[in-house]
Motif scaffolding. Structure first.
Motif, PDB file in Angstrom:
ATOM      1  N   UNK A  22       2.222   9.129 -17.025  1.00 14.88           N
ATOM      2  CA  UNK A  22       3.250  10.137 -17.257  1.00 14.88           C
ATOM      3  C   UNK A  22       4.026   9.848 -18.539  1.00 14.88           C
ATOM      4  N   UNK A  23       4.168   8.587 -18.887  1.00  9.71           N
ATOM      5  CA  UNK A  23       4.924   8.231 -20.095  1.00  9.71           C
ATOM      6  C   UNK A  23       6.342   8.760 -20.011  1.00  9.71           C
ATOM      7  N   UNK A  24       6.752   9.526 -21.006  1.00  2.20           N
ATOM      8  CA  UNK A  24       8.109  10.087 -21.053  1.00  2.20           C
ATOM      9  C   UNK A  24       8.233  11.393 -20.267  1.00  2.20           C
ATOM     10  N   UNK A  25       7.118  11.932 -19.797  1.00  8.29           N
ATOM     11  CA  UNK A  25       7.129  13.193 -19.062  1.00  8.29           C
ATOM     12  C   UNK A  25       7.861  13.022 -17.733  1.00  8.29           C
ATOM     13  N   UNK A  26       8.648  14.016 -17.324  1.00  8.89           N
ATOM     14  CA  UNK A  26       9.375  13.973 -16.060  1.00  8.89           C
ATOM     15  C   UNK A  26       8.394  13.995 -14.901  1.00  8.89           C
ATOM     16  N   UNK A  27       8.590  13.115 -13.931  1.00  5.57           N
ATOM     17  CA  UNK A  27       7.698  13.015 -12.782  1.00  5.57           C
ATOM     18  C   UNK A  27       8.308  13.778 -11.607  1.00  5.57           C
ATOM     19  N   UNK A  28       8.070  15.089 -11.556  1.00  7.48           N
ATOM     20  CA  UNK A  28       8.589  15.924 -10.474  1.00  7.48           C
ATOM     21  C   UNK A  28       8.134  15.361  -9.131  1.00  7.48           C
ATOM     22  N   UNK A  29       9.044  15.359  -8.158  1.00  6.19           N
ATOM     23  CA  UNK A  29       8.721  14.912  -6.815  1.00  6.19           C
ATOM     24  C   UNK A  29       8.712  13.412  -6.618  1.00  6.19           C
ATOM     25  N   UNK A  30       8.901  12.647  -7.692  1.00  2.00           N
ATOM     26  CA  UNK A  30       8.779  11.190  -7.601  1.00  2.00           C
ATOM     27  C   UNK A  30      10.007  10.504  -7.031  1.00  2.00           C
ATOM     28  N   UNK A  31      11.165  11.141  -7.123  1.00  2.00           N
ATOM     29  CA  UNK A  31      12.393  10.509  -6.694  1.00  2.00           C
ATOM     30  C   UNK A  31      12.929   9.496  -7.686  1.00  2.00           C
ATOM     31  N   UNK A  56      17.469   7.288   0.049  1.00  2.00           N
ATOM     32  CA  UNK A  56      17.708   8.634  -0.461  1.00  2.00           C
ATOM     33  C   UNK A  56      17.164   9.702   0.480  1.00  2.00           C
ATOM     34  N   UNK A  57      16.072   9.406   1.156  1.00  2.00           N
ATOM     35  CA  UNK A  57      15.436  10.376   2.046  1.00  2.00           C
ATOM     36  C   UNK A  57      16.354  10.816   3.175  1.00  2.00           C
ATOM     37  N   UNK A  69      11.506  14.058   2.476  1.00  2.00           N
ATOM     38  CA  UNK A  69      10.437  13.080   2.620  1.00  2.00           C
ATOM     39  C   UNK A  69       9.719  12.983   1.287  1.00  2.00           C
ATOM     40  N   UNK A  70       9.601  11.762   0.786  1.00  2.00           N
ATOM     41  CA  UNK A  70       8.879  11.507  -0.457  1.00  2.00           C
ATOM     42  C   UNK A  70       7.461  11.086  -0.110  1.00  2.00           C
ATOM     43  N   UNK A  71       6.508  11.634  -0.830  1.00  2.00           N
ATOM     44  CA  UNK A  71       5.103  11.263  -0.661  1.00  2.00           C
ATOM     45  C   UNK A  71       4.519  10.889  -2.007  1.00  2.00           C
ATOM     46  N   UNK A  72       3.516  10.049  -1.970  1.00  2.00           N
ATOM     47  CA  UNK A  72       2.694   9.808  -3.140  1.00  2.00           C
ATOM     48  C   UNK A  72       1.383  10.530  -2.880  1.00  2.00           C
ATOM     49  N   UNK A  85      -0.108  11.091  -8.108  1.00  2.00           N
ATOM     50  CA  UNK A  85       1.029  11.975  -8.300  1.00  2.00           C
ATOM     51  C   UNK A  85       2.071  11.804  -7.217  1.00  2.00           C
ATOM     52  N   UNK A  86       3.017  12.761  -7.187  1.00  2.00           N
ATOM     53  CA  UNK A  86       4.177  12.657  -6.315  1.00  2.00           C
ATOM     54  C   UNK A  86       4.503  14.019  -5.717  1.00  2.00           C
ATOM     55  N   UNK A  87       5.080  14.000  -4.508  1.00  2.00           N
ATOM     56  CA  UNK A  87       5.535  15.228  -3.865  1.00  2.00           C
ATOM     57  C   UNK A  87       6.785  14.908  -3.059  1.00  2.00           C
ATOM     58  N   UNK A  88       7.803  15.732  -3.205  1.00  2.00           N
ATOM     59  CA  UNK A  88       9.047  15.588  -2.452  1.00  2.00           C
ATOM     60  C   UNK A  88       9.239  16.842  -1.622  1.00  2.00           C
ATOM     61  N   UNK A  89       9.353  16.659  -0.306  1.00  2.00           N
ATOM     62  CA  UNK A  89       9.581  17.765   0.619  1.00  2.00           C
ATOM     63  C   UNK A  89      11.017  17.690   1.114  1.00  2.00           C
ATOM     64  N   UNK A  90      11.818  18.682   0.700  1.00  3.07           N
ATOM     65  CA  UNK A  90      13.214  18.737   1.136  1.00  3.07           C
ATOM     66  C   UNK A  90      13.286  19.495   2.452  1.00  3.07           C
TER      67      UNK A  90
END
Length: 182
Positions: A22-31, A56-57, A69-72, A85-90
């Protein structure tokens, strides 16, 4: 096949490769935003992030944070499985999430894009939302992110509108995925 796993330091090598990709790119869902410093691809950072995500969850009503819930996202290939990647379920929406953030945020590392992982991860996230009793899921993306818009539409997303530069879509959770009511 794509899978969702809970964050765990045992995934460190492939998690580190994903963070580096990802480098400098924002990692959506990563927390990653729960830390007060950038996430580096080190074992210590992985352990710190996993611990911070667990706290945080739970959410924090005083800071307007909702339970989530945070997922990888993994490629689900078995013994060679890796975090991609990453996924965040609110679990609920506050005012900001209703306007811009949505129930689900996700991202797939650049090297693993265009392989269907985002579409499959989103479908898995929608099913998990149904298990929580959520019957309609709000998913958003930047208005100029056509790849994400296509992913959401492929996942059943119905476009509602654009607010503050975010395209807003609603996905109806399949009845089979909904938690039975008692």
């Amino acid at each position: 096949m794509t899978a969702l796993v809970l964050p765990d330091p045992r995934w460190f090598p492939s998690w580190a490769a994903t963070v580096a990709d990802f480098g400098e790119e924002f990692m959506h869902g990563s927390g990653a935003w729960v830390l007060d410093h950038p996430v580096l691809p080190t074992e210590a950072a992985c352990e710190e992030l996993v611990a911070a995500l667990a706290v945080s969850a739970l959410g924090d009503p005083e800071d307007d944070k909702v339970p989530s819930t945070y997922y990888w996202i993994t490629d689900g290939s078995g013994s060679g499985e890796e975090v991609i990647g990453f996924l965040n379920l609110r679990h609920e929406l506050n005012d900001w999430l209703l306007e811009e953030g949505g129930h689900i945020g996700y991202s797939v590392r650049p090297a693993r894009r265009r392989q269907g992982h985002a579409t499959r991860a989103l479908a898995l996230g929608v099913r998990r939302a149904g298990e929580l009793g959520i019957d309609r899921v709000l998913v958003t993306c930047d208005s100029d992110n056509l790849a994400s818009a296509r992913t959401i539409e492929a996942g059943g997303g119905v476009f509602e509108d654009v607010r503050n530069g975010k395209r807003r879509y609603w996905i109806v959770v399949p009845a089979a995925a909904l938690r039975p009511t008692t």
